[in-house]
Design a protein around this motif. Structure first.
Motif, PDB file in Angstrom:
ATOM      1  N   ALA A  14      44.863 -15.687   2.147  1.00  0.00           N
ATOM      2  CA  ALA A  14      45.148 -15.473   3.406  1.00  0.00           C
ATOM      3  C   ALA A  14      45.870 -13.974   3.558  1.00  0.00           C
ATOM      4  O   ALA A  14      45.870 -13.420   4.593  1.00  0.00           O
ATOM      5  N   ASN A  15      46.552 -13.616   2.569  1.00  0.00           N
ATOM      6  CA  ASN A  15      47.391 -12.447   2.740  1.00  0.00           C
ATOM      7  C   ASN A  15      46.766 -11.007   2.388  1.00  0.00           C
ATOM      8  O   ASN A  15      47.044 -10.007   2.647  1.00  0.00           O
ATOM      9  N   SER A  16      45.235 -11.381   2.049  1.00  0.00           N
ATOM     10  CA  SER A  16      44.481 -10.257   1.659  1.00  0.00           C
ATOM     11  C   SER A  16      43.252 -10.277   2.497  1.00  0.00           C
ATOM     12  O   SER A  16      42.178  -9.471   2.090  1.00  0.00           O
ATOM     13  N   GLY A  17      43.072 -10.801   3.679  1.00  0.00           N
ATOM     14  CA  GLY A  17      41.786 -10.908   4.532  1.00  0.00           C
ATOM     15  C   GLY A  17      41.324  -9.497   5.188  1.00  0.00           C
ATOM     16  O   GLY A  17      40.118  -9.408   5.154  1.00  0.00           O
ATOM     17  N   ASN A  18      42.237  -8.382   5.020  1.00  0.00           N
ATOM     18  CA  ASN A  18      41.990  -7.361   5.588  1.00  0.00           C
ATOM     19  C   ASN A  18      41.914  -6.025   4.360  1.00  0.00           C
ATOM     20  O   ASN A  18      42.390  -4.911   4.641  1.00  0.00           O
ATOM     21  N   LEU A  19      41.635  -6.687   3.283  1.00  0.00           N
ATOM     22  CA  LEU A  19      42.033  -5.789   1.913  1.00  0.00           C
ATOM     23  C   LEU A  19      41.172  -4.359   2.150  1.00  0.00           C
ATOM     24  O   LEU A  19      41.470  -3.433   1.493  1.00  0.00           O
TER      25      LEU A  19
END
Length: 302
Positions: A14-19
């Motif tokens: 969830a912390n890298s959804g906009n990677l």
């Protein structure tokens, strides 16, 4: 084909959804935050790692061998740890061995399809004549690699001690081994890419395991690499510096002592500190299975 989306290593982070929209600096910052989970995972696995060090050091002390078995990144990390033992700790190449699905060719070229061959993992164990004095550590980030599971089952049938090292919880993949090491770092920044956090934490765990075993086998004095194999300029320099740091010798004197001690730092130190001959030092070390500190203490009592 079995759906493995339930595995922790396959889930989306969830912390890298906009990677794909992050700046390079923001991307690095995200990696820093996520990689901090590796140290916490090692801390959670401390007791099982200690158990692995104990059984492995006992096995190797009795003439056994340690085998790392894996596929892909996990297998390559096992091979890496194994091949670094001889130059670092002067171990014979057969003492710690890495078994990689696909063999040497898989070190430099991806061959991930080979991990699905359960029978190949078992065959690798049979080929090496694994027995009751040996330890087999199966490394599989997702905990389901058939090649690794086949090797572990064959190892158990041969009477070897077994270790299971994985990055998923027990409810997602049960342990088929004597010692269960769970390195739970959570989902990867790139979903399913276990060469990232899972690879990092596995490398850390292998560092701890092999180094802990070698310390127990007397390959270290204090925190010095006294069994270093002085096979190139860098390692010879390290050997000389160890002698200079631990004695009152200058570089020239240390070089002479090392050369007259079969290039063994242990023998050089024992001879220097106790004023004994090379043959006496060799005998004393053999009596104490290569433990310099034990040899020194024994000599002190005579």
């Amino acid at each position: 084909m079995k759906d493995r989306g339930y595995l922790l290593t396959e889930q989306a982070n969830a912390n890298s959804g906009n990677l794909d929209r992050l700046s390079p600096l923001a991307l690095v910052d995200l990696f820093v935050r996520e990689d901090s989970h590796t140290v916490a995972a090692i801390a959670e696995a401390r007791e099982s790692l200690a158990d692995a060090i104990n059984i492995t050091s006992e096995a190797l002390c009795q003439g056994g061998r340690l085998f790392y078995v894996g596929a892909g990144t996990s297998g390559r990390l096992g091979v890496l740890d194994a091949v670094e033992c001889p130059p670092t700790f002067c171990t014979p190449p057969e003492m710690v061995q890495g078994i990689l699905a696909g063999g040497e060719a898989a070190l430099v070229r991806s061959s991930e399809d080979l991990e699905d061959r359960y029978e190949d993992g078992a065959a690798a164990i049979y080929e090496r004549k694994v027995g009751g004095r040996d330890v087999v550590a199966g490394i599989t980030a997702g905990g389901t690699t058939p090649y690794v599971l086949g090797a572990l089952q064959a190892a158990q049938q041969a009477g070897a001690s077994t270790i299971f090292m994985t990055c998923v919880p027990a409810e997602q993949a049960s342990s088929p081994a004597d010692i269960d090491i769970r390195l739970l770092v959570g989902p990867e920044i790139v979903a399913g890419s276990t060469r990232l956090k899972a690879g990092t934490v596995t490398k850390m765990a292998l560092n701890i395991l092999s180094t802990g075993v070698m310390v127990r086998l007397g390959k270290v004095y204090g925190n010095r690499m006294v069994d270093v194999a002085a096979t190139n300029e860098k390692l010879r320099d390290r050997a000389l510096r160890i002698l200079m740091d631990l004695t009152d010798l200058d570089r020239s004197q240390a070089g002479e002592l090392l050369a007259s001690s079969n290039n063994s730092v242990k023998l050089a130190l024992l001879r220097h500190w106790k004023g004994i001959s090379l043959q006496t030092a060799q005998t004393l070390l053999q009596q104490h299975r290569g433990h310099l500190r034990q040899a020194l203490q024994a000599e002190n009592k005579t």
